[in-house]
Design an enzyme around this catalytic site. Structure first.
Site, PDB file in Angstrom:
ATOM      1  N   ILE A   1      -8.115  -5.957  18.946  1.00  0.00           N
ATOM      2  CA  ILE A   1      -9.078  -7.074  18.113  1.00  0.00           C
ATOM      3  C   ILE A   1      -8.110  -8.169  18.273  1.00  0.00           C
ATOM      4  O   ILE A   1      -7.015  -8.086  18.267  1.00  0.00           O
ATOM      5  CB  ILE A   1      -9.213  -6.453  16.732  1.00  0.00           C
ATOM      6  CG1 ILE A   1      -9.709  -5.157  16.909  1.00  0.00           C
ATOM      7  CG2 ILE A   1      -9.972  -7.551  16.145  1.00  0.00           C
ATOM      8  CD1 ILE A   1     -11.417  -5.281  17.570  1.00  0.00           C
TER       9      ILE A   1
ATOM     10  N   TYR B   1       1.488   5.267  16.407  1.00  0.00           N
ATOM     11  CA  TYR B   1       0.546   4.829  16.080  1.00  0.00           C
ATOM     12  C   TYR B   1      -0.782   5.626  16.339  1.00  0.00           C
ATOM     13  O   TYR B   1      -1.575   5.741  15.483  1.00  0.00           O
ATOM     14  CB  TYR B   1       0.266   3.420  16.805  1.00  0.00           C
ATOM     15  CG  TYR B   1      -0.797   2.601  16.579  1.00  0.00           C
ATOM     16  CD1 TYR B   1      -0.628   1.768  15.228  1.00  0.00           C
ATOM     17  CD2 TYR B   1      -1.973   2.575  17.289  1.00  0.00           C
ATOM     18  CE1 TYR B   1      -1.850   0.830  15.085  1.00  0.00           C
ATOM     19  CE2 TYR B   1      -3.086   1.886  16.824  1.00  0.00           C
ATOM     20  CZ  TYR B   1      -3.252   1.018  15.673  1.00  0.00           C
ATOM     21  OH  TYR B   1      -4.356   0.212  15.472  1.00  0.00           O
TER      22      TYR B   1
ATOM     23  N   VAL C   1       0.834  -1.348   0.016  1.00  0.00           N
ATOM     24  CA  VAL C   1      -0.122  -0.044   0.025  1.00  0.00           C
ATOM     25  C   VAL C   1       0.936   1.379  -0.096  1.00  0.00           C
ATOM     26  O   VAL C   1       0.407   2.292  -0.359  1.00  0.00           O
ATOM     27  CB  VAL C   1      -1.097  -0.074   1.230  1.00  0.00           C
ATOM     28  CG1 VAL C   1      -1.869  -1.112   0.991  1.00  0.00           C
ATOM     29  CG2 VAL C   1      -0.084  -0.017   2.477  1.00  0.00           C
TER      30      VAL C   1
ATOM     31  N   SER D   1      -8.805   3.635  14.813  1.00  0.00           N
ATOM     32  CA  SER D   1      -8.473   2.832  16.017  1.00  0.00           C
ATOM     33  C   SER D   1      -9.134   3.976  17.316  1.00  0.00           C
ATOM     34  O   SER D   1      -9.443   5.054  17.148  1.00  0.00           O
ATOM     35  CB  SER D   1      -7.009   2.498  16.007  1.00  0.00           C
ATOM     36  OG  SER D   1      -6.839   2.024  17.629  1.00  0.00           O
TER      37      SER D   1
ATOM     38  N   ASN E   1      -7.852  -0.905   4.989  1.00  0.00           N
ATOM     39  CA  ASN E   1      -7.740  -1.859   6.233  1.00  0.00           C
ATOM     40  C   ASN E   1      -6.416  -1.997   6.684  1.00  0.00           C
ATOM     41  O   ASN E   1      -6.137  -2.255   7.854  1.00  0.00           O
ATOM     42  CB  ASN E   1      -8.591  -2.997   6.097  1.00  0.00           C
ATOM     43  CG  ASN E   1      -8.362  -3.776   7.385  1.00  0.00           C
ATOM     44  OD1 ASN E   1      -8.703  -3.566   8.546  1.00  0.00           O
ATOM     45  ND2 ASN E   1      -7.561  -4.854   7.439  1.00  0.00           N
TER      46      ASN E   1
ATOM     47  N   LYS F   1      -3.558   6.841  13.351  1.00  0.00           N
ATOM     48  CA  LYS F   1      -4.922   6.744  13.578  1.00  0.00           C
ATOM     49  C   LYS F   1      -5.783   7.964  13.745  1.00  0.00           C
ATOM     50  O   LYS F   1      -6.879   8.023  13.319  1.00  0.00           O
ATOM     51  CB  LYS F   1      -5.195   5.686  14.570  1.00  0.00           C
ATOM     52  CG  LYS F   1      -4.611   4.260  14.241  1.00  0.00           C
ATOM     53  CD  LYS F   1      -4.891   3.747  13.006  1.00  0.00           C
ATOM     54  CE  LYS F   1      -4.660   2.218  12.544  1.00  0.00           C
ATOM     55  NZ  LYS F   1      -5.069   1.907  11.146  1.00  0.00           N
TER      56      LYS F   1
END
Length: 268
Positions: free
Chosen positions: A186, A153, A60, A140, A87, A157
């Site tokens: 998750i 991170y 990506v 997230s 995703n 997000k």
């Protein structure tokens, strides 16, 4: 143009992406998978079923590769793409001082740049299937309020959430829906990885030690379906995300205090 709706899913070789593919495929959609993991995509294909899936290996972070992947999928899907599930993502934890330049760059490039590239590349296809086509970005709970020990991170997000809001405004004239999903932790292979190169302790162990909820991927896939067919801009998945959103809005001081009290690094 085919009458069968089609969704292209990055990170489709495992975890949330695999769950989305199974869920939408089970409801008659034609599935496109994009991933660097060919073995994982083959596993997803076996779960979706023969004749219902198209796979394309690509990164990506490569903008030109996006065009090739989406063109190939559109042809396989009978000339249409109804949804892009943006995703693909990777975790990165630890304090900023612990993160290497390579780790920081890779996380930003995959989690944020990759989402921008996907949105840019898919726009012509979503215009063709509008109104009602959808760009669905995986954000997230860490993008709602920055998570201690996961600054890079969390920032990526938060950027995905912001991009979703911006494109919701920009693309309204085309009849394209833009949505984000904001899950907490998750139960995917990602949380079995270490948060950065300087530790051997898996993210899962830290999540359990903190007493936080771990949600099955199926719950995220169901939320993705609802997001595509609903009106909500940001969909919160599991109690961790909902409590954080509530606290940020109504009890920001408490959320800030809790964040400062998190002595051990955690990402969501």
């Amino acid at each position: 143009m085919s009458d069968r709706k089609a969704i292209f899913i990055t990170g489709g070789g495992s975890g949330i992406g695999q769950a989305i593919a199974e869920y939408f495929g089970g409801r008659g959609w034609f599935i496109g998978l994009g991933d660097i993991d060919t073995a994982g995509m083959r596993e997803t294909e076996s779960r979706v079923g023969p004749g219902s899936c198209y796979s394309h290996q690509f990164d990506v972070r490569d903008r030109a590769a996006w065009d090739t992947a989406l063109e190939g999928f559109s042809m396989a899907a009978g000339g249409r793409i109804d949804v892009l599930a943006n995703n693909a993502g990777i975790p990165l934890g630890g304090s900023l001082s612990e993160n290497t330049l390579e780790e920081i760059g890779r996380c930003i490039d995959i989690n944020l740049k990759g989402v921008f590239y996907g949105a840019q590349a898919v726009l012509p296809y979503l215009k063709k299937t509008a109104p009602g086509s959808c760009l669905l970005n995986t954000a997230s709970a860490a993008g709602i309020y920055g998570s201690g020990g996961a600054s890079v991170y969390s920032a990526t997000k938060a950027g995905v959430r912001s991009l979703t809001e911006s494109l919701d405004a920009e693309w309204a004239e085309f009849g394209i829906n833009v949505r984000s999903l904001c899950p907490g932790f998750i139960d995917t292979p990602l949380i079995d990885k270490t948060p950065n190169q300087s530790t051997n302790e898996a993210i899962r162990d830290r999540v359990k030690a903190a007493g936080l909820e771990i949600t099955p991927p199926l719950a995220v896939a169901q939320a993705e379906w609802d997001a595509v067919h609903g009106e909500r801009l940001h969909t919160l998945v599991n109690s961790t995300a909902r409590q954080l959103a509530f606290g940020t809005r109504w009890m920001p001081g408490r959320v800030r205090k809790r964040a400062r009290g998190m002595a051990r690094p955690l990402g969501v």
